[in-house]
Design an enzyme around this catalytic site. Structure first.
Site, PDB file in Angstrom:
ATOM      1  N   THR A 140       0.816  -1.211   0.000  1.00 44.58           N
ATOM      2  CA  THR A 140       0.000   0.000   0.000  1.00 44.58           C
ATOM      3  C   THR A 140       0.855   1.269   0.000  1.00 44.58           C
ATOM      4  O   THR A 140       2.003   1.250   0.463  1.00 44.58           O
ATOM      5  CB  THR A 140      -0.878  -0.012   1.276  1.00 44.58           C
ATOM      6  OG1 THR A 140      -1.513   1.258   1.436  1.00 44.58           O
ATOM      7  CG2 THR A 140      -0.050  -0.269   2.537  1.00 44.58           C
ATOM      8  N   ASP A 141       0.260   2.363  -0.453  1.00 48.13           N
ATOM      9  CA  ASP A 141       0.953   3.660  -0.384  1.00 48.13           C
ATOM     10  C   ASP A 141       1.000   4.196   1.046  1.00 48.13           C
ATOM     11  O   ASP A 141       1.740   5.137   1.338  1.00 48.13           O
ATOM     12  CB  ASP A 141       0.289   4.681  -1.325  1.00 48.13           C
ATOM     13  CG  ASP A 141      -1.166   4.978  -1.002  1.00 48.13           C
ATOM     14  OD1 ASP A 141      -1.722   4.366  -0.063  1.00 48.13           O
ATOM     15  OD2 ASP A 141      -1.769   5.822  -1.694  1.00 48.13           O
ATOM     16  N   GLU A 142       0.213   3.573   1.964  1.00 47.13           N
ATOM     17  CA  GLU A 142       0.188   4.101   3.341  1.00 47.13           C
ATOM     18  C   GLU A 142       1.519   3.915   4.055  1.00 47.13           C
ATOM     19  O   GLU A 142       1.765   4.552   5.076  1.00 47.13           O
ATOM     20  CB  GLU A 142      -0.935   3.431   4.140  1.00 47.13           C
ATOM     21  CG  GLU A 142      -2.291   3.661   3.526  1.00 47.13           C
ATOM     22  CD  GLU A 142      -3.434   3.725   4.520  1.00 47.13           C
ATOM     23  OE1 GLU A 142      -3.192   3.749   5.735  1.00 47.13           O
ATOM     24  OE2 GLU A 142      -4.586   3.749   4.052  1.00 47.13           O
ATOM     25  N   TYR A 166      -1.963  -0.260  11.022  1.00 42.59           N
ATOM     26  CA  TYR A 166      -2.073  -0.986   9.739  1.00 42.59           C
ATOM     27  C   TYR A 166      -0.878  -0.677   8.850  1.00 42.59           C
ATOM     28  O   TYR A 166      -0.205  -1.581   8.329  1.00 42.59           O
ATOM     29  CB  TYR A 166      -3.381  -0.605   9.025  1.00 42.59           C
ATOM     30  CG  TYR A 166      -3.365  -0.932   7.551  1.00 42.59           C
ATOM     31  CD1 TYR A 166      -3.442  -2.256   7.110  1.00 42.59           C
ATOM     32  CD2 TYR A 166      -3.251   0.084   6.584  1.00 42.59           C
ATOM     33  CE1 TYR A 166      -3.400  -2.564   5.750  1.00 42.59           C
ATOM     34  CE2 TYR A 166      -3.217  -0.220   5.228  1.00 42.59           C
ATOM     35  CZ  TYR A 166      -3.289  -1.536   4.815  1.00 42.59           C
ATOM     36  OH  TYR A 166      -3.246  -1.845   3.476  1.00 42.59           O
ATOM     37  N   LYS A 170       2.126  -3.152   7.416  1.00 42.57           N
ATOM     38  CA  LYS A 170       2.403  -3.368   5.988  1.00 42.57           C
ATOM     39  C   LYS A 170       3.851  -2.956   5.672  1.00 42.57           C
ATOM     40  O   LYS A 170       4.531  -3.620   4.882  1.00 42.57           O
ATOM     41  CB  LYS A 170       1.427  -2.567   5.115  1.00 42.57           C
ATOM     42  CG  LYS A 170      -0.007  -3.067   5.131  1.00 42.57           C
ATOM     43  CD  LYS A 170      -0.189  -4.472   4.580  1.00 42.57           C
ATOM     44  CE  LYS A 170       0.060  -4.594   3.097  1.00 42.57           C
ATOM     45  NZ  LYS A 170      -0.320  -5.940   2.569  1.00 42.57           N
TER      46      LYS A 170
HETATM   47  P1  NAD Z   1      -9.673  -7.315   2.277  1.00 39.56           P
HETATM   48  O1  NAD Z   1      -9.701  -6.999   3.736  1.00 39.56           O
HETATM   49  O2  NAD Z   1     -10.867  -7.052   1.449  1.00 39.56           O
HETATM   50  O3  NAD Z   1      -9.291  -8.859   2.075  1.00 39.56           O
HETATM   51  C1  NAD Z   1      -8.298  -9.492   2.830  1.00 39.56           C
HETATM   52  C2  NAD Z   1      -8.422 -10.996   2.599  1.00 39.56           C
HETATM   53  O4  NAD Z   1      -7.373 -11.643   3.349  1.00 39.56           O
HETATM   54  C3  NAD Z   1      -9.746 -11.580   3.101  1.00 39.56           C
HETATM   55  O5  NAD Z   1     -10.287 -12.462   2.146  1.00 39.56           O
HETATM   56  C4  NAD Z   1      -9.351 -12.313   4.382  1.00 39.56           C
HETATM   57  O6  NAD Z   1     -10.183 -13.436   4.650  1.00 39.56           O
HETATM   58  C5  NAD Z   1      -7.924 -12.723   4.070  1.00 39.56           C
HETATM   59  N1  NAD Z   1      -7.117 -12.933   5.267  1.00 39.56           N
HETATM   60  C6  NAD Z   1      -7.005 -12.106   6.336  1.00 39.56           C
HETATM   61  N2  NAD Z   1      -6.205 -12.646   7.260  1.00 39.56           N
HETATM   62  C7  NAD Z   1      -5.768 -13.827   6.762  1.00 39.56           C
HETATM   63  C8  NAD Z   1      -4.891 -14.844   7.230  1.00 39.56           C
HETATM   64  N3  NAD Z   1      -4.306 -14.753   8.444  1.00 39.56           N
HETATM   65  N4  NAD Z   1      -4.653 -15.919   6.459  1.00 39.56           N
HETATM   66  C9  NAD Z   1      -5.255 -16.036   5.236  1.00 39.56           C
HETATM   67  N5  NAD Z   1      -6.114 -15.119   4.734  1.00 39.56           N
HETATM   68  C10 NAD Z   1      -6.357 -14.018   5.499  1.00 39.56           C
HETATM   69  O7  NAD Z   1      -8.399  -6.544   1.715  1.00 39.56           O
HETATM   70  P2  NAD Z   1      -8.204  -5.840   0.292  1.00 39.56           P
HETATM   71  O8  NAD Z   1      -8.739  -4.471   0.364  1.00 39.56           O
HETATM   72  O9  NAD Z   1      -8.636  -6.760  -0.763  1.00 39.56           O
HETATM   73  O10 NAD Z   1      -6.608  -5.726   0.267  1.00 39.56           O
HETATM   74  C11 NAD Z   1      -5.822  -6.803  -0.226  1.00 39.56           C
HETATM   75  C12 NAD Z   1      -4.349  -6.456  -0.080  1.00 39.56           C
HETATM   76  O11 NAD Z   1      -4.072  -5.279  -0.832  1.00 39.56           O
HETATM   77  C13 NAD Z   1      -3.917  -6.167   1.340  1.00 39.56           C
HETATM   78  O12 NAD Z   1      -2.626  -6.715   1.512  1.00 39.56           O
HETATM   79  C14 NAD Z   1      -3.878  -4.651   1.418  1.00 39.56           C
HETATM   80  O13 NAD Z   1      -2.914  -4.229   2.360  1.00 39.56           O
HETATM   81  C15 NAD Z   1      -3.472  -4.300   0.022  1.00 39.56           C
HETATM   82  N6  NAD Z   1      -3.959  -2.988  -0.471  1.00 39.56           N
HETATM   83  C16 NAD Z   1      -5.270  -2.645  -0.353  1.00 39.56           C
HETATM   84  C17 NAD Z   1      -5.710  -1.440  -0.884  1.00 39.56           C
HETATM   85  C18 NAD Z   1      -7.154  -1.013  -0.810  1.00 39.56           C
HETATM   86  O14 NAD Z   1      -7.478   0.116  -1.165  1.00 39.56           O
HETATM   87  N7  NAD Z   1      -8.081  -1.873  -0.393  1.00 39.56           N
HETATM   88  C19 NAD Z   1      -4.795  -0.573  -1.517  1.00 39.56           C
HETATM   89  C20 NAD Z   1      -3.452  -0.966  -1.608  1.00 39.56           C
HETATM   90  C21 NAD Z   1      -3.047  -2.185  -1.093  1.00 39.56           C
HETATM   91  O1  DAU Z   2      -4.178   3.965   0.505  1.00 42.86           O
HETATM   92  C1  DAU Z   2      -4.378   2.584   0.396  1.00 42.86           C
HETATM   93  C2  DAU Z   2      -5.227   2.104   1.562  1.00 42.86           C
HETATM   94  O2  DAU Z   2      -6.556   2.535   1.299  1.00 42.86           O
HETATM   95  C3  DAU Z   2      -5.187   0.604   1.749  1.00 42.86           C
HETATM   96  O3  DAU Z   2      -3.882   0.210   2.076  1.00 42.86           O
HETATM   97  C4  DAU Z   2      -6.149   0.165   2.861  1.00 42.86           C
HETATM   98  O4  DAU Z   2      -6.180  -1.246   2.964  1.00 42.86           O
HETATM   99  C5  DAU Z   2      -7.535   0.667   2.498  1.00 42.86           C
HETATM  100  O5  DAU Z   2      -8.445   0.365   3.546  1.00 42.86           O
HETATM  101  C6  DAU Z   2      -7.505   2.164   2.259  1.00 42.86           C
HETATM  102  O6  DAU Z   2      -7.219   2.840   3.511  1.00 42.86           O
HETATM  103  P1  DAU Z   2      -7.985   4.183   3.915  1.00 42.86           P
HETATM  104  O7  DAU Z   2      -7.889   4.397   5.366  1.00 42.86           O
HETATM  105  O8  DAU Z   2      -7.524   5.302   3.038  1.00 42.86           O
HETATM  106  O9  DAU Z   2      -9.476   3.777   3.450  1.00 42.86           O
HETATM  107  P2  DAU Z   2     -10.897   4.071   4.099  1.00 42.86           P
HETATM  108  O10 DAU Z   2     -11.906   3.692   3.072  1.00 42.86           O
HETATM  109  O11 DAU Z   2     -11.022   3.485   5.465  1.00 42.86           O
HETATM  110  O12 DAU Z   2     -10.878   5.645   4.243  1.00 42.86           O
HETATM  111  C7  DAU Z   2     -10.664   6.498   3.128  1.00 42.86           C
HETATM  112  C8  DAU Z   2     -10.651   7.920   3.653  1.00 42.86           C
HETATM  113  O13 DAU Z   2     -11.975   8.267   4.060  1.00 42.86           O
HETATM  114  C9  DAU Z   2      -9.771   8.114   4.866  1.00 42.86           C
HETATM  115  O14 DAU Z   2      -9.167   9.396   4.792  1.00 42.86           O
HETATM  116  C10 DAU Z   2     -10.731   8.061   6.039  1.00 42.86           C
HETATM  117  C11 DAU Z   2     -12.013   8.625   5.460  1.00 42.86           C
HETATM  118  N1  DAU Z   2     -13.272   8.068   6.003  1.00 42.86           N
HETATM  119  C12 DAU Z   2     -13.406   6.719   6.059  1.00 42.86           C
HETATM  120  C13 DAU Z   2     -14.570   6.150   6.540  1.00 42.86           C
HETATM  121  C14 DAU Z   2     -14.733   4.643   6.612  1.00 42.86           C
HETATM  122  C15 DAU Z   2     -14.292   8.924   6.405  1.00 42.86           C
HETATM  123  O15 DAU Z   2     -14.172  10.143   6.337  1.00 42.86           O
HETATM  124  N2  DAU Z   2     -15.454   8.362   6.877  1.00 42.86           N
HETATM  125  C16 DAU Z   2     -15.630   7.011   6.977  1.00 42.86           C
HETATM  126  O16 DAU Z   2     -16.715   6.564   7.444  1.00 42.86           O
END
Ligand code: NAD
Ligand code: DAU
Length: 368
Positions: A140-142, A166, A170
Site C-alpha cells: 500500500t501507499d500508506e 495498519y 504493511k
Molecule cells: P480485504 O480486507 O478485502 O481482504 C483481505 C483478505 O485476506 C480476506 O479475504 C481475508 O479473509 C484474508 N485474510 C485475512 N487474514 C488472513 C490470514 N491470516 N490468512 C489467510 N487469509 C487471510 O483486503 P483488500 O482491500 O482486498 O486488500 C488486499 C491487499 O491489498 C492487502 O494486503 C492490502 O494491504 C493491500 N492494499 C489494499 C488497498 C485497498 O485500497 N483496499 C490498496 C493498496 C493495497
Molecule cells: O491507501 C491505500 C489504503 O486505502 C489501503 O492500504 C487500505 O487497505 C484501504 O483500507 C484504504 O485505507 P484508507 O484508510 O484510506 O481507506 P478508508 O476507506 O477506510 O478511508 C478512506 C478515507 O476516508 C480516509 O481518509 C478516512 C475517510 N473516512 C473513512 C470512513 C470509513 C471517512 O471520512 N469516513 C468514513 O466513514
C-alpha cells in the site's frame, strides 16, 4: 501457469482472480482464512471452474501452507492476505501484526523452502522452474505516511514513514519481503498501490459505506473536515497492474501504482451524492439538496494522514500499464453495481454470507 493467491476471497484478491480466470490467463489456488473480510460470494461461478482451487488456510499456519505448496506446486505467489482496515487497526492492532507481519514471514519461509527445492535445470523455455518463480507482495501507499500538500507524489524511492498500526504492519511486511530477496535470493516483486474502489468492496471502507448509507437515507460520516486527500484507482485497473508486474516486473523491484485521481474525502462523498441523485432521484436522500444533506462531519480518525498521492510513471513507462477507468466513470459504475446487487449487499450486511463458510468448513480448525 499456476498462481497461489493469498487473500483471494477479499476485495482486491477476488477482483484479481475473477479477471485472471475470465481471461484464462492462469490457474489459481486461492489461499484464504475467510476472516470477516473474506467472502466466497465475491467469486461467483468459480466453484465449477477446473482452473480454480480454494484452500481455507491461515497464512500463519506453517504446516498447512507447506501442505498447500506440496499439493499445488505453484509457479508464483501473489500475496494479498492481510488485515486491511485502518480504523480496525487503531482499535485492535494485535491481529494486524500477527497476520500482516508474522503471517508474511511464515509465508516467505514456506515459499523460500519450496523455491529452493525447484528444479534449476533449464526446460524447453530456456529457463528453469527456479528462475521463473516469483513472490509478488501486494502493498500500500500508506507505508510512506503523510504527504505534505506541496510535496511531490510518492514514488519507488520515497522513504517509509507509516502512521497507523495498519500502515506500520504493511511497512514491516515490505521490509521482510526485501530481506528475503537480499538475504536468500528469493525472486520477489513489490507493489505499493493507492486507494482502490469498485464492486464487492466490504462496506466498512469509505466508498461502499457512503453508497449504502446514502441509499438507505442514513448519515454520511465524514471524518474531521473531510479535507484529507487520497488517490483513487479502480480495482480492475489495480488487478491489471498486478498482472503486468508479475509477468514483466524487475526481480527485487518495486512499483508504485495509482490512478492519478487525487480527491479530498469531501469531494469524493459529494461526487458520490451527485451521481446517486442522477441514478436514484427518488431515493431517501433524493429531495432538497439531494443526498448531500446526509453528510455529517464526525470526530477525526486518530493520526489521520492528510494526503497520499502516487507517481506511477515507472510502471507506466517500463511496463506500459495505464488505468482504464476515470474516477468519475468508475464511481458511477460502482454505485450502479451496488444498486444492482442487493442480494450480495444484504447477505454481507446481515452476516448471512458466513453461512456458506460454516456449512463448508465447520470441520476445519483455524487459528484465532
Ligand atoms: P480485504 O480486507 O478485502 O481482504 C483481505 C483478505 O485476506 C480476506 O479475504 C481475508 O479473509 C484474508 N485474510 C485475512 N487474514 C488472513 C490470514 N491470516 N490468512 C489467510 N487469509 C487471510 O483486503 P483488500 O482491500 O482486498 O486488500 C488486499 C491487499 O491489498 C492487502 O494486503 C492490502 O494491504 C493491500 N492494499 C489494499 C488497498 C485497498 O485500497 N483496499 C490498496 C493498496 C493495497
Ligand atoms: O491507501 C491505500 C489504503 O486505502 C489501503 O492500504 C487500505 O487497505 C484501504 O483500507 C484504504 O485505507 P484508507 O484508510 O484510506 O481507506 P478508508 O476507506 O477506510 O478511508 C478512506 C478515507 O476516508 C480516509 O481518509 C478516512 C475517510 N473516512 C473513512 C470512513 C470509513 C471517512 O471520512 N469516513 C468514513 O466513514
Amino acid at each position: 501457469m499456476k498462481i497461489l493467491v493469498t487473500g483471494g476471497a477479499g476485495f482486491i484478491g477476488s477482483a484479481l482472480i475473477r479477471q485472471l480466470r475470465a481471461g484464462q490467463r492462469a490457474e489459481i489456488v486461492n489461499v484464504d482464512a475467510l476472516t470477516y473480510a473474506g467472502n466466497p460470494e465475491s467469486l461467483p461461478g468459480l466453484d465449477d471452474d477446473p482452473g480454480y482451487r480454494f484452500e481455507r488456510v491461515d497464512i500463519r499456519d506453517r504446516d498447512a501452507l507447506e501442505r498447500v505448496f506440496r499439493d499445488h506446486r505453484p509457479d508464483a505467489v501473489m500475496h494479498l492476505a492481510a488485515e486491511s482496515h485502518v480504523d480496525r487497526s487503531i482499535l485492535g492492532p494485535g491481529v494486524f501484526v500477527d497476520t500482516n507481519v508474522v503471517g508474511t514471514q511464515v509465508l516467505l519461509d514456506v515459499a523460500r523452502d519450496f523455491w529452493e527445492g525447484l528444479d534449476d535445470r533449464p526446460d524447453s523455455s530456456g529457463l528453469s522452474a527456479r528462475e521463473r518463480f516469483r513472490f509478488h507482495h501486494i502493498s500500500t501507499d500508506e507505508v510512506f505516511g503523510d504527504l505534505p500538500l506541496d510535496a511531490p507524489a510518492f514514488n519507488e524511492s520515497t522513504p517509509y514513514a507509516p502512521s497507523s498500526p495498519y500502515a506500520a504492519s504493511k511497512a514491516a511486511s515490505d521490509h521482510l519481503v526485501r530481506a528475503w530477496h537480499r538475504t536468500y535470493g528469493l525472486p520477489v516483486v513489490i507493489t505499493n498501490c493507492s486507494n482502490n474502489y469498485g464492486p464487492y468492496q466490504f462496506p466498512e471502507k469509505l466508498i461502499p459505506l457512503m453508497i449504502l448509507n446514502a441509499l438507505a437515507g442514513k448519515p454520511l460520516p465524514v471524518y474531521g473536515d473531510g479535507g484529507q486527500i487520497r488517490d483513487w484507482l479502480h480495482v480492475d485497473d489495480h488487478a491489471e497492474a498486478l498482472w503486468a508486474v508479475l509477468q514483466r516486473g524487475e526481480i527485487g523491484g518495486t512499483y508504485a501504482i495509482g490512478g492519478d485521481a487525487e480527491r479530498t474525502n469531501l469531494q469524493v462523498v459529494e461526487a458520490l451524492c451527485d451521481a446517486l441523485a442522477a441514478l436514484r432521484p427518488n431515493g431517501p436522500g433524493g429531495g432538497g439538496n439531494g443526498y448531500r444533506d446526509l453528510i455529517r462531519f464526525v470526530t477525526d480518525r486518530p493520526g489521520h494522514d492528510r494526503r497520499y498521492a502516487i507517481d506511477s510513471r515507472r510502471i507506466q513507462h517500463e511496463l506500459g500499464w495505464r488505468p482504464a477507468h476515470s474516477f468519475e466513470a468508475g464511481l458511477r459504475e460502482t454505485i450502479q453495481w451496488y444498486i444492482d446487487h442487493p442480494e450480495w449487499v444484504q447477505r454481507v450486511q446481515s452476516g448471512a454470507y458466513r453461512e456458506w463458510i460454516e456449512a463448508n468448513y465447520a470441520d476445519r480448525e483455524l487459528r484465532d
